[in-house]
Design an enzyme around this catalytic site. Structure first.
Site, PDB file in Angstrom:
ATOM      1  N   GLY A   1     -49.570  14.553 -30.471  1.00  0.00           N
ATOM      2  CA  GLY A   1     -48.623  15.162 -29.534  1.00  0.00           C
ATOM      3  C   GLY A   1     -49.332  15.652 -28.277  1.00  0.00           C
ATOM      4  O   GLY A   1     -48.897  15.375 -27.153  1.00  0.00           O
TER       5      GLY A   1
ATOM      6  N   LEU B   1     -60.567  -1.979 -50.390  1.00  0.00           N
ATOM      7  CA  LEU B   1     -60.352  -0.613 -49.874  1.00  0.00           C
ATOM      8  C   LEU B   1     -59.029  -0.118 -50.448  1.00  0.00           C
ATOM      9  O   LEU B   1     -58.041  -0.844 -50.451  1.00  0.00           O
ATOM     10  CB  LEU B   1     -60.258  -0.625 -48.343  1.00  0.00           C
TER      11      LEU B   1
ATOM     12  N   GLU C   1     -67.350  17.403 -48.089  1.00  0.00           N
ATOM     13  CA  GLU C   1     -67.979  17.796 -46.832  1.00  0.00           C
ATOM     14  C   GLU C   1     -66.899  17.731 -45.748  1.00  0.00           C
ATOM     15  O   GLU C   1     -66.106  16.773 -45.708  1.00  0.00           O
ATOM     16  CB  GLU C   1     -69.121  16.825 -46.478  1.00  0.00           C
TER      17      GLU C   1
ATOM     18  N   HIS D   1     -47.850   9.178 -31.114  1.00  0.00           N
ATOM     19  CA  HIS D   1     -47.798   8.654 -32.482  1.00  0.00           C
ATOM     20  C   HIS D   1     -47.994   7.136 -32.480  1.00  0.00           C
ATOM     21  O   HIS D   1     -48.654   6.582 -33.374  1.00  0.00           O
ATOM     22  CB  HIS D   1     -46.469   9.020 -33.143  1.00  0.00           C
TER      23      HIS D   1
ATOM     24  N   SER E   1     -46.614  15.620 -43.267  1.00  0.00           N
ATOM     25  CA  SER E   1     -46.648  16.689 -44.270  1.00  0.00           C
ATOM     26  C   SER E   1     -45.232  17.206 -44.523  1.00  0.00           C
ATOM     27  O   SER E   1     -44.324  16.983 -43.708  1.00  0.00           O
ATOM     28  CB  SER E   1     -47.556  17.825 -43.802  1.00  0.00           C
ATOM     29  N   THR E   2     -45.067  17.894 -45.633  1.00  0.00           N
ATOM     30  CA  THR E   2     -43.736  18.457 -45.930  1.00  0.00           C
ATOM     31  C   THR E   2     -43.303  19.414 -44.820  1.00  0.00           C
ATOM     32  O   THR E   2     -42.119  19.577 -44.559  1.00  0.00           O
ATOM     33  CB  THR E   2     -43.727  19.205 -47.279  1.00  0.00           C
TER      34      THR E   2
ATOM     35  N   ASP F   1     -54.910  14.594 -36.451  1.00  0.00           N
ATOM     36  CA  ASP F   1     -54.195  15.564 -35.627  1.00  0.00           C
ATOM     37  C   ASP F   1     -54.411  15.280 -34.140  1.00  0.00           C
ATOM     38  O   ASP F   1     -55.425  14.706 -33.756  1.00  0.00           O
ATOM     39  CB  ASP F   1     -54.695  16.979 -35.967  1.00  0.00           C
TER      40      ASP F   1
ATOM     41  N   SER G   1     -54.490  22.570 -43.949  1.00  0.00           N
ATOM     42  CA  SER G   1     -53.054  22.277 -43.818  1.00  0.00           C
ATOM     43  C   SER G   1     -52.443  21.677 -45.092  1.00  0.00           C
ATOM     44  O   SER G   1     -51.659  20.729 -45.030  1.00  0.00           O
ATOM     45  CB  SER G   1     -52.813  21.332 -42.638  1.00  0.00           C
TER      46      SER G   1
HETATM   47  C1  FPP Z   1     -50.426  14.988 -36.056  1.00  0.00           C
HETATM   48  O1  FPP Z   1     -50.381  15.043 -34.657  1.00  0.00           O
HETATM   49  C2  FPP Z   1     -50.007  13.681 -36.476  1.00  0.00           C
HETATM   50  C3  FPP Z   1     -48.850  13.446 -37.142  1.00  0.00           C
HETATM   51  C4  FPP Z   1     -47.914  14.482 -37.568  1.00  0.00           C
HETATM   52  C5  FPP Z   1     -48.447  12.057 -37.468  1.00  0.00           C
HETATM   53  C6  FPP Z   1     -49.544  11.120 -37.853  1.00  0.00           C
HETATM   54  C7  FPP Z   1     -49.011   9.780 -37.704  1.00  0.00           C
HETATM   55  C8  FPP Z   1     -49.644   8.749 -37.134  1.00  0.00           C
HETATM   56  C9  FPP Z   1     -51.054   8.746 -36.709  1.00  0.00           C
HETATM   57  C10 FPP Z   1     -48.875   7.517 -36.880  1.00  0.00           C
HETATM   58  C11 FPP Z   1     -48.904   6.432 -37.825  1.00  0.00           C
HETATM   59  C12 FPP Z   1     -49.520   6.623 -39.146  1.00  0.00           C
HETATM   60  C13 FPP Z   1     -49.737   5.599 -39.982  1.00  0.00           C
HETATM   61  C14 FPP Z   1     -50.356   5.833 -41.309  1.00  0.00           C
HETATM   62  C15 FPP Z   1     -49.374   4.225 -39.618  1.00  0.00           C
HETATM   63  P1  FPP Z   1     -49.427  16.098 -33.987  1.00  0.00           P
HETATM   64  O2  FPP Z   1     -48.150  15.412 -33.660  1.00  0.00           O
HETATM   65  O3  FPP Z   1     -49.322  17.301 -34.864  1.00  0.00           O
HETATM   66  O4  FPP Z   1     -50.203  16.417 -32.679  1.00  0.00           O
HETATM   67  P2  FPP Z   1     -50.334  17.827 -31.982  1.00  0.00           P
HETATM   68  O5  FPP Z   1     -51.059  18.731 -32.936  1.00  0.00           O
HETATM   69  O6  FPP Z   1     -51.136  17.506 -30.780  1.00  0.00           O
HETATM   70  O7  FPP Z   1     -48.946  18.289 -31.670  1.00  0.00           O
END
Ligand code: FPP
Length: 222
Positions: free
Chosen positions: A19, A127, A187, A33, A61-62, A16, A176
């Site tokens: 953004g 892995l 854990e 991202h 996520s969905t 997380d 979430s």
């Molecule tokens: C949450 O941050 C992150 C996501 C919804 C996307 C996760 C994706 C990546 C890390 C990119 C690539 C992934 C792979 C597996 C190659 P957010 O956008 O909700 O951030 P915020 O909470 O600050 O708005």
């Protein structure tokens, strides 16, 4: 820190903060991202070095379908690109890739990249990298459940193992809808560090914290 034991850890990460990382730098969310994908590469390498057995990453996520369509399209494209570009190298490094979640709503190009990456890396044993895309733990449990099933059968149908250690970056302290069944005895580790800043050093710190936990599974610790 090396995590050597007979049982190879399953680490799950809610990545997380992409953004907010971008917005705090005056950059578009997509840039967060992009840099987040670099963190993924670094953490996958670190997980191999730590002899971790499985790493499950929550990539989409969905609920993320509710985001503006350009952000969704950007994420789908980033995931497709990651799978296409990284799969050969991951295959060489003995990484097996699996994707959790629905396949019927993602763009065809991503669905094809998922199938190709899974097929190409199926023999990997170093892995198991699991990427959750269009994933909801409740949906996964509902799909796995039917009358008379045992806990073992549900676990098998879910297709993942119990999580030992769940990391969430970005400061929020919730699950979430991620791996609800599998985290029954996990854990939990919450850090304010945003995912794009979460590198091997932060991963080491988290694993060192885990190494000091006493896991009693409800019994009296020995
Ligand atoms: C949450 O941050 C992150 C996501 C919804 C996307 C996760 C994706 C990546 C890390 C990119 C690539 C992934 C792979 C597996 C190659 P957010 O956008 O909700 O951030 P915020 O909470 O600050 O708005």
């Amino acid at each position: 820190m090396q995590t050597n034991s007979d049982h190879r850890l399953h680490v799950a990460i809610i990545m997380d903060g992409n953004g907010r990382w971008a917005e705090s730098r005056g950059m578009p969310r997509a840039a967060g991202h992009q840099v987040g994908a670099d963190s993924v590469r670094a953490i996958v390498s670190a997980a191999i070095e730590h002899n971790i057995g499985a790493l499950t990453l929550y990539a989409f996520s969905t609920y993320n379908w509710q985001r503006p369509s350009p952000e969704v399209a950007g994420l789908m494209s980033l995931l497709r690109h990651f799978l296409l570009v990284e799969a050969p190298e991951l295959q060489r490094n003995g990484v097996r890739i699996s994707v959790l979640g629905r396949r019927d709503r993602v763009p065809l190009g991503l669905a094809r990249a998922i199938t190709a990456a899974e097929r190409a890396t199926v023999a990997g044993t170093r892995l198991h990298l699991r990427i959750a895309i269009d994933y909801s733990a409740r949906d996964a449990i509902l799909a796995a459940a039917s009358d008379g099933l045992t806990a073992e059968a549900i676990a098998e149908r879910l297709g993942t193992e119990d999580v030992d250690f769940l990391i969430r970056t970005g400061g929020d302290q919730r699950l979430s809808d991620f791996l609800l069944w599998e985290c029954a005895q996990a854990e939990l580790y919450f850090t304010p560090v945003q995912w794009p800043d979460f590198g091997p050093t932060e991963f080491d710190t988290a694993l060192a914290d885990f190494a000091h936990r006493t896991r009693s599974f409800g019994a009296i610790p020995a």
